[in-house]
Design a protein around this motif. Structure first.
Motif, PDB file in Angstrom:
ATOM      1  N   GLY A 170       0.787  -1.234   0.000  1.00  0.00           N
ATOM      2  CA  GLY A 170       0.000   0.000   0.000  1.00  0.00           C
ATOM      3  C   GLY A 170       0.814   1.277   0.000  1.00  0.00           C
ATOM      4  N   GLU A 171       2.111   1.189   0.233  1.00  0.00           N
ATOM      5  CA  GLU A 171       2.941   2.399   0.283  1.00  0.00           C
ATOM      6  C   GLU A 171       2.988   3.098  -1.070  1.00  0.00           C
ATOM      7  N   ASP A 226       0.767   3.047  -3.386  1.00  0.00           N
ATOM      8  CA  ASP A 226      -0.537   3.667  -3.641  1.00  0.00           C
ATOM      9  C   ASP A 226      -0.632   5.027  -2.946  1.00  0.00           C
ATOM     10  N   LYS A 227      -0.142   5.064  -1.712  1.00  0.00           N
ATOM     11  CA  LYS A 227      -0.196   6.307  -0.924  1.00  0.00           C
ATOM     12  C   LYS A 227       0.644   7.413  -1.557  1.00  0.00           C
ATOM     13  N   LYS A 270      -1.377   8.660  -4.556  1.00  0.00           N
ATOM     14  CA  LYS A 270      -2.584   9.297  -4.050  1.00  0.00           C
ATOM     15  C   LYS A 270      -2.243  10.668  -3.471  1.00  0.00           C
ATOM     16  N   GLY A 271      -1.099  10.741  -2.800  1.00  0.00           N
ATOM     17  CA  GLY A 271      -0.630  12.009  -2.234  1.00  0.00           C
ATOM     18  C   GLY A 271      -0.298  13.038  -3.300  1.00  0.00           C
ATOM     19  N   SER A 277     -11.153   3.048  -0.011  1.00  0.00           N
ATOM     20  CA  SER A 277     -10.410   3.021   1.255  1.00  0.00           C
ATOM     21  C   SER A 277      -9.827   1.623   1.419  1.00  0.00           C
ATOM     22  N   GLU A 278      -8.839   1.491   2.281  1.00  0.00           N
ATOM     23  CA  GLU A 278      -8.196   0.188   2.467  1.00  0.00           C
ATOM     24  C   GLU A 278      -9.153  -0.807   3.111  1.00  0.00           C
TER      25      GLU A 278
END
Length: 205
Positions: free
Chosen positions: A3-4, A6-7, A10-11, A40-41
């Motif tokens: 998920g890192e 993706d973040k 997304k950021g 959302s996760e």
């Protein structure tokens, strides 16, 4: 940690779309592609290969209800025409495009593997992406579950091939069945359907 990646995107203001496939290796049946953009996760989402069938089935409705998603099945005759890599990338790109139609946000497409689809301005190939991207992992779950369901249905139509047990993958049992009765219409003619070519063996086609 999953998920890192993706973040990060997304950021940067992107809607992140993860794309994956199931069924590149089997001798028969479709390659099923999927794309997911989670709102959302979801706890428990991981690389489909690391999850039990029961867990995958539990996660499917959660993913569907909590994402933009698309699934596309590329049939054996299309695989034979395009080759398996191109067919997989084509299907993943098609799924991502379906999600893009649902949003006006800039999208970043994360594709599992070492090849991009080549269809998008913002696109990245992620090796072992189903273990790195939560969206790719979710796509892998949809693709795997959907393909298994197809093979279970086809097992009822072609019971002599034991598709429910091997799902079309090249197991010793599967090769032995092919040696005895040969392939039917759901087989990929461009794939090597004989385990070891022997002089006395006739070509299956």
């Amino acid at each position: 940690m999953i998920g890192e990646i993706d973040k990060i995107y997304k950021g940067r203001g992107f809607l992140v779309i993860g794309a994956d496939e199931a069924g590149r290796g089997p001798l028969c049946g479709p390659v099923v592609t999927a794309a997911v953009s989670l709102f959302s996760e979801i706890p428990g989402v991981n690389d489909s290969k690391k999850l039990s069938e029961k867990k995958r089935e539990e996660l499917v409705p959660q993913i569907i209800q909590n994402s933009y998603w698309a699934v596309y099945s590329v049939l054996p005759e299309v695989i034979d025409e395009m080759n398996i890599l191109r067919a997989s990338l084509y299907g993943m790109g098609l799924c991502a495009k379906r999600i893009m139609r649902k949003t006006e946000q800039n999208c970043m497409v994360l594709v599992d593997g070492n090849k991009k689809t080549g269809q998008f301005e913002n696109e990245m190939a992620v090796v072992k992406g189903d273990a790195k991207s939560i969206n790719i992992a979710a796509a892998s779950i949809l693709a795997k579950t959907y393909r298994d369901r197809i093979m279970m249905k086809w097992d009822k139509i072609y019971p002599e091939y034991h598709l429910a047990s091997h799902k079309g993958y090249p197991t010793a049992e599967h090769y032995e069945i092919l040696r005895k009765i040969g392939p039917c219409e759901i087989y990929r003619k461009s794939f090597r359907l004989i385990k070891e070519k022997e002089a006395e063996q006739l070509d299956l086609f």
